[in-house]
Design a protein around this motif. Sequence first.
Motif, PDB file in Angstrom:
ATOM      1  N   TYR A   1      -6.617  -4.796   9.600  1.00 18.29           N
ATOM      2  CA  TYR A   1      -6.991  -3.989   8.432  1.00 18.29           C
ATOM      3  C   TYR A   1      -6.316  -2.620   8.514  1.00 18.29           C
ATOM      4  O   TYR A   1      -6.291  -1.980   9.571  1.00 18.29           O
ATOM      5  N   LYS A   2      -5.784  -2.189   7.372  1.00 20.02           N
ATOM      6  CA  LYS A   2      -5.107  -0.892   7.292  1.00 20.02           C
ATOM      7  C   LYS A   2      -5.575  -0.177   6.027  1.00 20.02           C
ATOM      8  O   LYS A   2      -5.727  -0.796   4.965  1.00 20.02           O
ATOM      9  N   LYS A   3      -5.794   1.126   6.157  1.00 18.57           N
ATOM     10  CA  LYS A   3      -6.142   1.942   4.981  1.00 18.57           C
ATOM     11  C   LYS A   3      -4.859   2.294   4.238  1.00 18.57           C
ATOM     12  O   LYS A   3      -3.954   2.913   4.796  1.00 18.57           O
ATOM     13  N   LEU A   4      -4.794   1.909   2.960  1.00 13.84           N
ATOM     14  CA  LEU A   4      -3.574   2.085   2.178  1.00 13.84           C
ATOM     15  C   LEU A   4      -3.889   2.776   0.859  1.00 13.84           C
ATOM     16  O   LEU A   4      -4.991   2.664   0.311  1.00 13.84           O
ATOM     17  N   PHE A   5      -2.888   3.482   0.340  1.00 13.13           N
ATOM     18  CA  PHE A   5      -2.912   4.033  -1.012  1.00 13.13           C
ATOM     19  C   PHE A   5      -1.879   3.249  -1.826  1.00 13.13           C
ATOM     20  O   PHE A   5      -0.674   3.355  -1.587  1.00 13.13           O
ATOM     21  N   LEU A   6      -2.379   2.461  -2.773  1.00  8.00           N
ATOM     22  CA  LEU A   6      -1.524   1.546  -3.517  1.00  8.00           C
ATOM     23  C   LEU A   6      -1.521   1.894  -4.995  1.00  8.00           C
ATOM     24  O   LEU A   6      -2.405   2.602  -5.495  1.00  8.00           O
ATOM     25  N   LEU A   7      -0.529   1.380  -5.692  1.00  4.76           N
ATOM     26  CA  LEU A   7      -0.402   1.525  -7.146  1.00  4.76           C
ATOM     27  C   LEU A   7      -0.583   0.158  -7.779  1.00  4.76           C
ATOM     28  O   LEU A   7       0.042  -0.813  -7.353  1.00  4.76           O
ATOM     29  N   ASP A   8      -1.438   0.090  -8.805  1.00  6.55           N
ATOM     30  CA  ASP A   8      -1.598  -1.178  -9.504  1.00  6.55           C
ATOM     31  C   ASP A   8      -0.526  -1.321 -10.584  1.00  6.55           C
ATOM     32  O   ASP A   8       0.399  -0.510 -10.687  1.00  6.55           O
ATOM     33  N   GLN A   9      -0.675  -2.349 -11.429  1.00  2.00           N
ATOM     34  CA  GLN A   9       0.345  -2.606 -12.446  1.00  2.00           C
ATOM     35  C   GLN A   9       0.466  -1.479 -13.463  1.00  2.00           C
ATOM     36  O   GLN A   9       1.522  -1.287 -14.067  1.00  2.00           O
ATOM     37  N   ARG A  10      -0.608  -0.716 -13.657  1.00  3.38           N
ATOM     38  CA  ARG A  10      -0.587   0.389 -14.627  1.00  3.38           C
ATOM     39  C   ARG A  10      -0.188   1.719 -13.996  1.00  3.38           C
ATOM     40  O   ARG A  10      -0.151   2.739 -14.680  1.00  3.38           O
ATOM     41  N   GLY A  11       0.082   1.710 -12.684  1.00  6.68           N
ATOM     42  CA  GLY A  11       0.466   2.939 -12.004  1.00  6.68           C
ATOM     43  C   GLY A  11      -0.696   3.760 -11.514  1.00  6.68           C
ATOM     44  O   GLY A  11      -0.487   4.894 -11.060  1.00  6.68           O
ATOM     45  N   ALA A  12      -1.923   3.221 -11.587  1.00 10.20           N
ATOM     46  CA  ALA A  12      -3.094   3.953 -11.109  1.00 10.20           C
ATOM     47  C   ALA A  12      -3.201   3.826  -9.591  1.00 10.20           C
ATOM     48  O   ALA A  12      -2.881   2.785  -9.016  1.00 10.20           O
ATOM     49  N   HIS A  13      -3.667   4.885  -8.958  1.00 13.34           N
ATOM     50  CA  HIS A  13      -3.789   4.915  -7.497  1.00 13.34           C
ATOM     51  C   HIS A  13      -5.080   4.222  -7.073  1.00 13.34           C
ATOM     52  O   HIS A  13      -6.123   4.344  -7.732  1.00 13.34           O
ATOM     53  N   LEU A  14      -5.004   3.523  -5.954  1.00 11.49           N
ATOM     54  CA  LEU A  14      -6.156   2.827  -5.399  1.00 11.49           C
ATOM     55  C   LEU A  14      -6.152   3.021  -3.891  1.00 11.49           C
ATOM     56  O   LEU A  14      -5.172   2.703  -3.224  1.00 11.49           O
ATOM     57  N   GLU A  15      -7.260   3.568  -3.372  1.00 11.95           N
ATOM     58  CA  GLU A  15      -7.425   3.706  -1.931  1.00 11.95           C
ATOM     59  C   GLU A  15      -8.250   2.530  -1.440  1.00 11.95           C
ATOM     60  O   GLU A  15      -9.406   2.358  -1.846  1.00 11.95           O
ATOM     61  N   THR A  16      -7.678   1.721  -0.578  1.00 12.35           N
ATOM     62  CA  THR A  16      -8.351   0.499  -0.147  1.00 12.35           C
ATOM     63  C   THR A  16      -7.951   0.147   1.276  1.00 12.35           C
ATOM     64  O   THR A  16      -7.046   0.780   1.854  1.00 12.35           O
ATOM     65  N   GLU A  17      -8.612  -0.828   1.857  1.00 11.10           N
ATOM     66  CA  GLU A  17      -8.365  -1.222   3.243  1.00 11.10           C
ATOM     67  C   GLU A  17      -8.278  -2.745   3.336  1.00 11.10           C
ATOM     68  O   GLU A  17      -9.217  -3.404   3.764  1.00 11.10           O
ATOM     69  N   PRO A  18      -7.163  -3.326   2.928  1.00  9.36           N
ATOM     70  CA  PRO A  18      -7.033  -4.784   2.932  1.00  9.36           C
ATOM     71  C   PRO A  18      -6.593  -5.310   4.288  1.00  9.36           C
ATOM     72  O   PRO A  18      -6.137  -4.568   5.163  1.00  9.36           O
ATOM     73  N   LEU A  19      -6.694  -6.616   4.432  1.00  6.29           N
ATOM     74  CA  LEU A  19      -6.129  -7.291   5.598  1.00  6.29           C
ATOM     75  C   LEU A  19      -4.617  -7.385   5.404  1.00  6.29           C
ATOM     76  O   LEU A  19      -4.142  -7.810   4.350  1.00  6.29           O
TER      77      LEU A  19
END
Length: 292
Positions: A95-113
């Motif tokens: 698991y890693k804490k990541l800052f990702l962009l969705d299809q609309r360019g919105a930021h998402l802070e999440t911790e996926p496998l």
Amino acid sequence: MDFPFDMNALFPERITVLDNSLSAGRRAHGRPDPLLQISTVIDELGKASAKAQQLPAPITSAAKLQATRHHLYLLKDGEQNGGRGVIVGFLKVGYKKLFLLDQRGAHLETEPLCVLDFYVTETLQRHGYGLQLFDFMLKHKRVEPEQMAYDRPSPKFLSFLEKHYDLKNSVPQVNNFVVFSGFFPSRSAVQLRKVPPKKPEGEIKPYSLMEREVVREEQRALPWPFVRPAGPPLSPPLLPSSPQSRCLSVGSSPSRALLRPAVAPGSPSHQLNDSCRARRTSSLNRSRLSFH
């Protein structure tokens, strides 16, 4: 990959799951796992993976695995090498804490496998070993391929994901991780642990009544002139007329006349005052007559 010791005795299972304890699960013949041999296998696999991906340094080693909560899945072929077995490849996830962009360019802070490293020996590729290893990990973690993030996947790995799991529409990111279009609709899954937002800071409130009383008590305890009264400042009481008291009033109240001591009647000072007053009155009358 061959090693000078028995892989079947070191790793009893076909696919072994290793964590930061470097334990191979079931002990062989009731003896503890030889950590030195396990560390050697992990280090050599990490070097081979870095060389295949043209990385400047290995990203997988026994020391790094011990310092994290990642899991390493190690696959062997127990029938080769004269029955002593060979290591086919490995897969490392965590698991890693990541800052990702969705299809609309919105930021998402999440911790996926995340898939952090994946390697199969070059001479044993295209034999289905990688698919066996990856499917085992998906069942062990109870996760779908589109719910995961992939750290710097090689072109071969991207082709592997497209061929076996139909992952081909990736969402561009600003970091080295790759996610696919099915990642964001499934972000509420158990395997995708969303980071809770930080608690907002409370509003600054005025002193309570109890705190105000404490402040007043502290002010009363201070000696004058450090006490700040609640109302307008009071004038100090007047002292008896003396040279010292007249000196204290100089400068602080310039419009106030200086106090003079009383003169007894019949004294020389009293007679001198009467003579001066008479002369001033006579001079005033003469000036009035000349004016008229």
